[in-house]
Design a protein around this motif. Structure first.
Motif, mmCIF file in Angstrom:
data_model
loop_
_atom_site.group_PDB
_atom_site.id
_atom_site.type_symbol
_atom_site.label_atom_id
_atom_site.label_comp_id
_atom_site.label_asym_id
_atom_site.label_seq_id
_atom_site.Cartn_x
_atom_site.Cartn_y
_atom_site.Cartn_z
ATOM 1 N N GLN A 215 66.784 96.733 -20.413
ATOM 2 C CA GLN A 215 65.635 96.399 -19.567
ATOM 3 C C GLN A 215 65.752 97.089 -18.206
ATOM 4 O OE1 GLN A 215 64.370 92.241 -19.461
ATOM 5 N NE2 GLN A 215 65.676 91.798 -21.228
ATOM 6 N N TYR A 216 66.975 97.126 -17.671
ATOM 7 C CA TYR A 216 67.173 97.820 -16.399
ATOM 8 C C TYR A 216 66.929 99.319 -16.559
ATOM 9 C CZ TYR A 216 69.365 93.520 -14.693
ATOM 10 O OH TYR A 216 69.608 92.221 -14.310
ATOM 11 N N GLU A 217 67.402 99.871 -17.654
ATOM 12 C CA GLU A 217 67.207 101.298 -17.882
ATOM 13 C C GLU A 217 65.728 101.639 -17.993
ATOM 14 O OE1 GLU A 217 69.457 102.005 -21.393
ATOM 15 O OE2 GLU A 217 71.410 101.886 -20.377
ATOM 16 N N ALA A 218 64.958 100.770 -18.679
ATOM 17 C CA ALA A 218 63.519 101.002 -18.791
ATOM 18 C C ALA A 218 62.840 100.872 -17.432
ATOM 19 C CB ALA A 218 62.918 100.010 -19.783
ATOM 20 N N ALA A 219 63.312 99.909 -16.619
ATOM 21 C CA ALA A 219 62.722 99.728 -15.287
ATOM 22 C C ALA A 219 63.011 100.930 -14.391
ATOM 23 C CB ALA A 219 63.273 98.454 -14.648
ATOM 24 N N ILE A 220 64.216 101.493 -14.494
ATOM 25 C CA ILE A 220 64.564 102.680 -13.703
ATOM 26 C C ILE A 220 63.679 103.854 -14.104
ATOM 27 C CG2 ILE A 220 66.383 104.366 -13.255
ATOM 28 C CD1 ILE A 220 68.398 102.068 -13.561
ATOM 29 N N MET A 221 63.441 103.987 -15.409
ATOM 30 C CA MET A 221 62.562 105.059 -15.889
ATOM 31 C C MET A 221 61.143 104.888 -15.344
ATOM 32 S SD MET A 221 64.345 107.133 -17.704
ATOM 33 C CE MET A 221 63.078 108.023 -18.622
ATOM 34 N N ASP A 222 60.720 103.654 -15.118
ATOM 35 C CA ASP A 222 59.386 103.389 -14.573
ATOM 36 C C ASP A 222 59.349 103.469 -13.057
ATOM 37 O OD1 ASP A 222 58.373 103.022 -17.096
ATOM 38 O OD2 ASP A 222 58.668 100.843 -17.092
ATOM 39 N N GLY A 223 60.512 103.749 -12.434
ATOM 40 C CA GLY A 223 60.556 103.921 -10.985
ATOM 41 C C GLY A 223 60.779 102.648 -10.201
ATOM 42 N N ALA A 224 61.243 101.593 -10.840
ATOM 43 C CA ALA A 224 61.478 100.330 -10.134
ATOM 44 C C ALA A 224 62.751 100.415 -9.293
ATOM 45 C CB ALA A 224 61.589 99.178 -11.134
ATOM 46 N N ASN A 225 62.667 99.939 -8.039
ATOM 47 C CA ASN A 225 63.868 99.911 -7.189
ATOM 48 C C ASN A 225 64.695 98.675 -7.513
ATOM 49 O OD1 ASN A 225 62.535 97.761 -5.944
ATOM 50 N ND2 ASN A 225 61.695 99.048 -4.319
ATOM 51 N N ARG A 226 65.825 98.494 -6.812
ATOM 52 C CA ARG A 226 66.736 97.390 -7.117
ATOM 53 C C ARG A 226 66.078 96.032 -6.898
ATOM 54 N NH1 ARG A 226 70.116 98.405 -10.587
ATOM 55 N NH2 ARG A 226 71.206 96.492 -9.994
ATOM 56 N N PHE A 227 65.286 95.943 -5.834
ATOM 57 C CA PHE A 227 64.638 94.664 -5.562
ATOM 58 C C PHE A 227 63.682 94.290 -6.685
ATOM 59 C CE2 PHE A 227 61.028 92.252 -3.860
ATOM 60 C CZ PHE A 227 61.687 91.144 -3.363
ATOM 61 N N ARG A 228 62.878 95.232 -7.157
ATOM 62 C CA ARG A 228 61.925 94.944 -8.240
ATOM 63 C C ARG A 228 62.653 94.658 -9.557
ATOM 64 N NH1 ARG A 228 56.807 95.123 -7.333
ATOM 65 N NH2 ARG A 228 55.955 96.141 -5.480
ATOM 66 N N GLN A 229 63.795 95.288 -9.770
ATOM 67 C CA GLN A 229 64.570 94.994 -10.974
ATOM 68 C C GLN A 229 65.070 93.548 -10.949
ATOM 69 O OE1 GLN A 229 67.638 97.967 -11.844
ATOM 70 N NE2 GLN A 229 66.408 99.498 -10.788
ATOM 71 N N VAL A 230 65.529 93.125 -9.775
ATOM 72 C CA VAL A 230 65.989 91.738 -9.648
ATOM 73 C C VAL A 230 64.828 90.773 -9.822
ATOM 74 C CG1 VAL A 230 66.937 90.037 -8.035
ATOM 75 C CG2 VAL A 230 67.966 92.307 -8.194
ATOM 76 N N TRP A 231 63.690 91.067 -9.222
ATOM 77 C CA TRP A 231 62.551 90.156 -9.242
ATOM 78 C C TRP A 231 61.904 90.053 -10.625
ATOM 79 C CZ3 TRP A 231 60.962 86.518 -6.067
ATOM 80 C CH2 TRP A 231 59.674 85.993 -6.210
ATOM 81 N N HIS A 232 61.793 91.185 -11.323
ATOM 82 C CA HIS A 232 61.049 91.210 -12.579
ATOM 83 C C HIS A 232 61.939 91.122 -13.825
ATOM 84 C CE1 HIS A 232 57.191 92.000 -10.683
ATOM 85 N NE2 HIS A 232 57.756 92.944 -9.948
ATOM 86 N N ILE A 233 63.253 91.344 -13.666
ATOM 87 C CA ILE A 233 64.129 91.312 -14.842
ATOM 88 C C ILE A 233 65.216 90.251 -14.696
ATOM 89 C CG2 ILE A 233 65.758 92.631 -16.242
ATOM 90 C CD1 ILE A 233 64.240 95.156 -15.480
ATOM 91 N N THR A 234 65.971 90.323 -13.603
ATOM 92 C CA THR A 234 67.131 89.447 -13.450
ATOM 93 C C THR A 234 66.727 87.983 -13.332
ATOM 94 O OG1 THR A 234 68.264 91.253 -12.303
ATOM 95 C CG2 THR A 234 69.242 89.065 -12.163
#
Length: 324
Positions: A215-234
């Motif tokens: 999920q993090y790898e897909a978010a990085i591919m979509d251009g999500a920063n660390r904050f958005r990864q935490v908010w939308h995935i973690t």
């Protein structure tokens, strides 16, 4: 083979038949296979039976005018008299206010603290540094509350306390933290965060370990920063853990912990420091009002059960998993 059909159309083997014997053998086989797990379960089960369930008969004291010389059974039955006295006591609203405010501050400041700390530790990539930090923040959990109260006294006392020495040096005045009612709640919250925050991260770090890395790898591919990864995935991934712990925490709204409050309580800050736990001790142990203090404790327990059930119902209403 003769079978009996239950009203819900589930077939149940009749006792004495071969099918029934086979199922009993299957259950016995599973029990023997997992026998050591049941051996490990036994001490914990005995603890709850002996120290939690067996003493429950003692709540009957709340409905009696217990006299030690008469004994439990010969003491007069007074029904709800102790509850009436408690609810009409002028101190009831003071105790309720102090207890609820302290619990509210704990929920507001302490409950999110382990989550935030776990999220921060989860971002650390250097394993040695991460393990070191975890060890340091776990240590306060194993320190006695007596020592915590002593450290608080050493730091905050007006007679040579390092905090007041610094305040006097920079402001020219000292603050009597230990005797001031307005400073009592902040002291308790800071003590709780320092002592329990690190240990509380264990559950959340375990939950974070189960988050799918893809999920993090897909978010990085979509251009999500660390904050958005935490908010939308973690956070969504550990939401069920957070909700379950919050539901369990609701059961302790009227239970602020006797030892910590008692150690910091004094006649000067009693206006904000006295809570139900210390009141039960004062009335039951120091004044011998056993039935009255039992009624107060039973009131706390009933409110705790209602809050847990209510929080669990709300969680399910919003589509989340509860504790049952």
């Amino acid at each position: 083979m003769k079978r009996v059909t239950a009203p819900n159309s589930i077939e149940i083997a009749q006792p004495g038949t071969r099918e029934h014997a086979k199922r009993r053998a299957s259950i016995t086989g599973r029990l023997l296979k997992d026998k050591w797990l049941y051996v490990l379960l036994a001490p914990g089960l005995l603890y709850f039976i002996i120290f939690k369930y067996v003493p429950m008969w003692g709540v009957l004291l709340a409905f009696k005018n217990y006299q030690p010389f008469l004994g439990f059974w010969k003491s007069d039955w007074v029904g709800l008299e102790h509850f009436r006295v408690f609810f009409t006591n002028p101190e009831f609203f003071m105790l309720l206010r102090n207890t609820l405010l302290l619990s509210f501050y704990n929920l507001l400041f302490f409950f999110p603290a382990p989550i935030i700390l776990a999220l921060l530790l989860n971002e650390v990539r250097l394993a040695f540094f991460k393990r070191t930090i975890q060890t340091l923040i776990y240590v306060p959990h194993f320190i006695s509350l007596v020592i915590v109260a002593s450290l608080t006294y050493v730091f905050l006392t007006t007679q040579g306390g390092i905090v007041n020495e610094m305040l006097e040096q920079y402001t020219g005045a000292k603050i009597d933290f230990l005797a001031s009612p307005e400073w009592f709640r902040p002291m308790i919250i800071v003590q709780t965060i320092w002592k329990e925050c690190g240990f509380g991260t264990i559950i959340f770090l375990a939950a974070l370990a189960g988050v799918d890395v893809e999920q993090y790898e897909a978010a990085i591919m979509d251009g999500a920063n660390r904050f958005r990864q935490v908010w939308h995935i973690t956070l969504p991934s550990i939401r069920s853990t957070i909700i379950i712990l919050l539901i369990l925490r609701m059961g302790d709204v009227l239970d602020n912990g006797f030892e910590q409050i008692f150690l910091m309580l004094n006649p000067l800050n009693r206006e904000t420091a006295e809570v139900f736990d210390t009141y039960v001790y004062m009335m039951g142990i120091t004044q011998g009002a056993f039935s009255y203090s039992t009624a107060v404790g039973l009131f706390k327990a009933i409110v705790g059960v209602i809050l847990v059930l209510g929080a669990n119902w709300l969680a399910k209403r919003f589509g989340q998993s509860g504790i049952y």
